[in-house]
Design a protein around this motif. Structure first.
Motif, mmCIF file in Angstrom:
data_model
loop_
_atom_site.group_PDB
_atom_site.id
_atom_site.type_symbol
_atom_site.label_atom_id
_atom_site.label_comp_id
_atom_site.label_asym_id
_atom_site.label_seq_id
_atom_site.Cartn_x
_atom_site.Cartn_y
_atom_site.Cartn_z
ATOM 1 N N ASP A 110 47.739 55.590 26.607
ATOM 2 C CA ASP A 110 47.750 53.667 26.679
ATOM 3 C C ASP A 110 47.216 52.662 26.906
ATOM 4 O O ASP A 110 45.928 51.949 26.409
ATOM 5 C CB ASP A 110 49.228 53.501 26.490
ATOM 6 N N ALA A 111 47.050 53.242 28.113
ATOM 7 C CA ALA A 111 45.710 53.122 28.516
ATOM 8 C C ALA A 111 43.915 52.752 28.245
ATOM 9 O O ALA A 111 44.273 53.995 28.564
ATOM 10 C CB ALA A 111 45.492 52.735 30.601
ATOM 11 N N HIS A 112 43.405 52.272 29.131
ATOM 12 C CA HIS A 112 42.529 52.031 28.281
ATOM 13 C C HIS A 112 41.209 51.317 29.651
ATOM 14 O O HIS A 112 41.561 51.032 30.737
ATOM 15 C CB HIS A 112 41.670 51.056 27.091
ATOM 16 N N LEU A 113 39.508 52.593 29.341
ATOM 17 C CA LEU A 113 37.971 51.846 30.375
ATOM 18 C C LEU A 113 38.107 50.788 29.810
ATOM 19 O O LEU A 113 37.463 50.643 28.932
ATOM 20 C CB LEU A 113 37.867 53.005 31.193
ATOM 21 N N GLY A 114 37.717 49.361 31.233
ATOM 22 C CA GLY A 114 37.678 49.064 30.268
ATOM 23 C C GLY A 114 35.821 48.412 31.255
ATOM 24 O O GLY A 114 35.739 48.839 32.472
ATOM 25 N N PHE A 115 34.788 47.593 30.982
ATOM 26 C CA PHE A 115 33.575 47.380 31.633
ATOM 27 C C PHE A 115 33.420 45.919 31.667
ATOM 28 O O PHE A 115 33.327 45.267 30.023
ATOM 29 C CB PHE A 115 32.073 48.232 30.560
ATOM 30 N N VAL A 116 32.802 45.280 32.814
ATOM 31 C CA VAL A 116 32.935 43.682 32.829
ATOM 32 C C VAL A 116 31.817 43.334 33.279
ATOM 33 O O VAL A 116 31.651 44.205 34.426
ATOM 34 C CB VAL A 116 33.731 43.061 33.570
ATOM 35 N N ALA A 117 30.635 42.994 32.866
ATOM 36 C CA ALA A 117 29.357 42.242 33.178
ATOM 37 C C ALA A 117 30.016 42.167 34.741
ATOM 38 O O ALA A 117 30.266 40.859 34.744
ATOM 39 C CB ALA A 117 28.623 41.958 32.351
ATOM 40 N N GLN A 118 28.441 42.328 35.636
ATOM 41 C CA GLN A 118 29.029 41.660 36.848
ATOM 42 C C GLN A 118 28.638 40.329 37.031
ATOM 43 O O GLN A 118 29.850 39.760 38.349
ATOM 44 C CB GLN A 118 27.803 42.333 38.272
ATOM 45 N N LYS A 119 27.837 40.250 36.408
ATOM 46 C CA LYS A 119 27.736 38.538 36.860
ATOM 47 C C LYS A 119 28.556 37.552 36.276
ATOM 48 O O LYS A 119 28.912 36.379 36.680
ATOM 49 C CB LYS A 119 25.611 37.797 35.457
ATOM 50 N N TYR A 120 29.368 38.152 34.616
ATOM 51 C CA TYR A 120 30.498 37.415 34.457
ATOM 52 C C TYR A 120 31.267 37.361 35.498
ATOM 53 O O TYR A 120 31.733 36.315 35.799
ATOM 54 C CB TYR A 120 30.987 37.906 32.919
ATOM 55 N N ILE A 121 31.995 37.755 36.503
ATOM 56 C CA ILE A 121 33.000 38.516 37.352
ATOM 57 C C ILE A 121 32.672 37.514 38.157
ATOM 58 O O ILE A 121 33.431 37.012 38.914
ATOM 59 C CB ILE A 121 33.131 39.321 37.577
ATOM 60 N N ARG A 122 31.556 38.070 38.454
ATOM 61 C CA ARG A 122 30.750 36.707 40.431
ATOM 62 C C ARG A 122 30.978 35.301 39.574
ATOM 63 O O ARG A 122 31.152 34.451 40.786
ATOM 64 C CB ARG A 122 29.134 37.388 40.396
ATOM 65 N N ASP A 123 31.028 34.528 38.218
ATOM 66 C CA ASP A 123 30.414 33.605 38.444
ATOM 67 C C ASP A 123 31.973 33.053 37.995
ATOM 68 O O ASP A 123 32.340 31.818 38.405
ATOM 69 C CB ASP A 123 29.593 33.130 36.889
ATOM 70 N N THR A 124 33.235 34.150 37.157
ATOM 71 C CA THR A 124 34.835 33.524 37.447
ATOM 72 C C THR A 124 35.864 33.792 38.284
ATOM 73 O O THR A 124 36.402 33.003 38.726
ATOM 74 C CB THR A 124 34.351 33.904 36.156
ATOM 75 N N LEU A 125 35.024 35.082 39.140
ATOM 76 C CA LEU A 125 36.074 34.932 40.645
ATOM 77 C C LEU A 125 35.905 34.472 41.460
ATOM 78 O O LEU A 125 34.855 34.692 42.161
ATOM 79 C CB LEU A 125 36.722 36.833 40.491
#
Length: 130
Positions: free
Chosen positions: A45-60
């Protein structure tokens, strides 16, 4: 509650998804058109996701500390269950994974191997617990 997904923060989503497809045989669910997010099916049921480091650096707030292959692995791992960790280990290494620990039989009977993916994340390849 239940686990919905695990996210890895990576330098290049497309490259990482393609690596995980080759190295571990996981099936792509999708990559968004902007290349900021991708997801693989994991057989459950669980998935493995990949998030661009640039995106997360800009939003977190506070950003992230990305893993580096020239230092100790991050303090987490993604564990993939397989009937044959030795075959999975060789496949992953052939696809470009970095060797960490060859398949080893643990005192409780489980066989476990470790590699690092193309972004430095620690991946455990193991037999089912039983």
């Amino acid at each position: 509650m239940k686990l919905g997904y695990t996210l890895l923060y990576v330098t290049d989503v497309k490259r990482s998804v393609e690596f995980w497809e080759r190295a571990f045989g996981l099936e792509r669910k999708f990559i968004d058109d902007g290349g900021q997010y991708g997801e693989l099916q994991t057989g459950g049921d669980a998935h493995l996701g990949f998030v661009a480091q640039k995106y997360i650096r800009d939003t977190l707030p506070g950003g992230i500390r990305a893993p580096q292959n020239d230092e100790a692995p991050p303090a987490f791992e993604v564990a993939l269950i397989t009937p044959d960790p030795a075959v999975a280990f060789e496949r992953a290494v052939k696809a470009g994974a970095h060797k960490v620990m060859a398949p080893t039989k643990k005192p409780w009977g489980q066989t476990v191997a470790y590699v690092r993916d193309c972004d430095g994340n620690l991946v455990e390849l193991c037999t089912p617990m039983g």
